[in-house]
Design a protein around this motif. Structure first.
Motif: not given
Length: 518
Positions: A277-280, A282-283, A287, A341, A345-348
């Motif tokens: 799980t990547l947010v902000g 790092s996400g 991408k 993607e 907002e949040q990448s898994e």
């Protein structure tokens, strides 16, 4: 340039502008045909274990990890076992080119059966893919070897390395697109997409037959007898070189039994033990990196398609059109996936995505390894193979270290993505030292009359390794409960490194058996 087939002794039909990147243009027809076959194989393989272990409420079948990895082992073993029969059929009955064509359409039928999403059609589909792969896999590798004769022998290793780029370009997009659609949208749509590209690949190869002239034709008994008389290689030399092929093939068992954890225990590790799980920031960085990883290979392959079109001209317009349709679908799916993607907002990171790393690293590193063998460091085959085994073991050492903090018997964890990524990098470098080099050595060491059969022997040992891979991967829960996850991966560290050291120690004997083949 006229390309001579060592099998038929006949020259391929000369074409205007036959060289692409210093290689026969027929190589790139085979490049794209193999690319779509590998797209279908690896795309489906990436989904298989995850589909089986996913609970029924999410569209899967809810199997245990042990049952799923055991089926994976049986399936991959059979997919690599049938090529020995496929090589024999090509040598005795159909010829390599017809075998590839028939195999491609049988594989496509298998994927259509998988798409139907019933238990009988699922097993029927797996069976058809196995049978088709048996005809396809050894014979397309044999045709690559038949493109080279005395006039262009120096291009052979580079040709096999470029061909291997096609293998991994297909694996890259197959895992990326089929894996994404299967995990995020629908399992059976993921299986169906794999079949679509196999159909387009088989059509492209069928429409390009005229480029090959007599290359890949069935050899009748009279011609075979003449060629055997013309081949003045002493029988003891042939026997020694066959010994060398069997030794190389045997040591691939130690490589592939560990490497093929990628579709089993390493996929389970990615799904359940890796923080995806990547947010902000790092996400967003992921991408951007994923976009570059996806679009740059697509652009390179589109450029190669344009070069093939320029080389073959309008005579093979329909074959090139089938490729263009395939690439239009690839571009459309890639842009849709990336746009979807970026909207989140949040990448898994999909668990299947890590399998993409191996193929991406191959595409990036293969030209560098090809140049290294040509210009800087070109050791003998046993040293290259041994180095590949050691690098593979080091990749599992990274995983063993990264999983050291996982509690004994834990079913989930949050290990950094870095360890799995580094493991795939080491595994890829090991693969480049072993797999394309092995294909090239077989084409150089095997007598013409046994070429298809010797490629079958190579894949027979891969079959044994794949079954062992599935069986050992099934112990992931038992070993991690009794000892630790770190110990589980340590097994795959020690065995390949030990085998690599033994093979390197055999270098003097292997050089003697190869009788001057480097």
């Amino acid at each position: 340039m006229t390309t001579t087939s060592p099998v038929s002794g006949q020259a391929a039909t000369p074409q205007a502008g036959t060289a692409i990147l210093g290689q026969p243009n027929q190589l790139f027809v085979l490049f794209f045909t193999e690319m779509w076959e590998r797209f279908s194989y690896y795309g489906m393989r990436a989904l298989l274990v995850l589909f089986l272990i996913t609970e029924a409420s999410k569209g899967g079948w809810g199997w245990s990890r042990a049952d799923a990895t055991n089926l994976y082992g049986w399936y991959t073993m059979l997919a690599y076992l049938t090529p020995i029969l496929g090589g024999y059929i090509a040598d005795r009955l159909l010829g390599t080119r017809r075998s590839v064509l028939l195999g491609g359409f049988i594989i496509a039928a298998g994927h259509i059966a998988l798409f139907m999403d019933t238990l009988p059609s699922f097993y029927l589909g797996l069976g058809l893919v196995v049978l088709g792969t048996g005809l396809f896999k050894p014979n397309i590798s044999a045709i690559v070897g038949q493109l080279y004769g005395k006039d262009n022998e120096g291009a052979r290793d580079g040709g096999y390395t470029l061909f291997y780029m096609g293998v991994n370009a297909g694996a890259f997009f197959g895992i990326s697109l089929c894996g994404y659609i299967g995990e995020k949208i629908s399992w059976n749509l993921g299986f169906g997409l794999a079949g679509l590209f196999m159909i387009l690949g088989a059509i492209q190869f069928w429409l390009s037959q005229g480029l090959f002239g007599r290359i890949g034709d069935k050899i009748d008994a009279a011609k075979k007898a003449v060629e055997e008389k013309l081949d003045d290689t002493p029988e003891h030399v042939v026997a020694d070189r066959l010994k060398a092929i069997f030794v190389f093939s045997f040591f691939t068992i130690f490589f592939w039994f560990a490497f093929e954890q990628a579709g089993g225990s390493m996929t389970i590790f990615a799904a359940d033990y890796t923080d995806r799980t990547l947010v902000g920031t790092s996400g967003f960085i992921f991408k951007i990196v994923n976009t570059a990883m996806t679009l740059i290979p697509a652009a390179i392959l589109s450029w190669l398609l344009f070069k093939l079109y320029r080389s073959t001209g309008g005579k093979y317009a329909m074959a090139n059109l089938s490729l263009a349709v395939a690439f239009a679908i690839i571009w459309g799916l890639c842009l849709w996936m990336l746009g979807r993607e970026f909207a989140m907002e949040q990448s898994e990171v999909p668990a299947t995505w890590f399998g993409v790393l191996n193929s991406f690293f191959i595409v990036v590193l293969a030209p560098m390894f090809s140049k290294m063998w040509e210009k800087h460091w070109n050791p003998s085959g046993p040293v290259k193979f041994g180095t590949g085994l050691v690098l593979l073991g080091l990749g599992f050492a990274v995983l063993s270290y990264g999983s050291a903090g996982i509690p004994q018997g834990a079913k989930t964890a949050q290990v950094s993505m870095m360890f799995l990524s580094l493991a795939y990098l080491f595994h890829t470098m090991g693969e480049l030292c072993l797999s394309p080099v092995g294909l090239s050595y077989i084409s150089k060491l095997a007598p013409t009359r046994l070429l298809g059969l010797m490629f079958g022997v190579w894949f027979l040992n891969s079959a044994i390794a794949n079954k062992i891979a599935g069986s050992t991967g099934a112990y992931i829960d038992q070993i991690s409960s009794a000892y630790s996850m770190s110990v589980f991966f340590l097994i795959f560290t020690v065995i390949p490194i030990g085998a690599g050291v033994v093979l390197m120690a055999m270098t003097p004997l292997m050089k003697k058996w190869m009788h001057g083949v480097h």
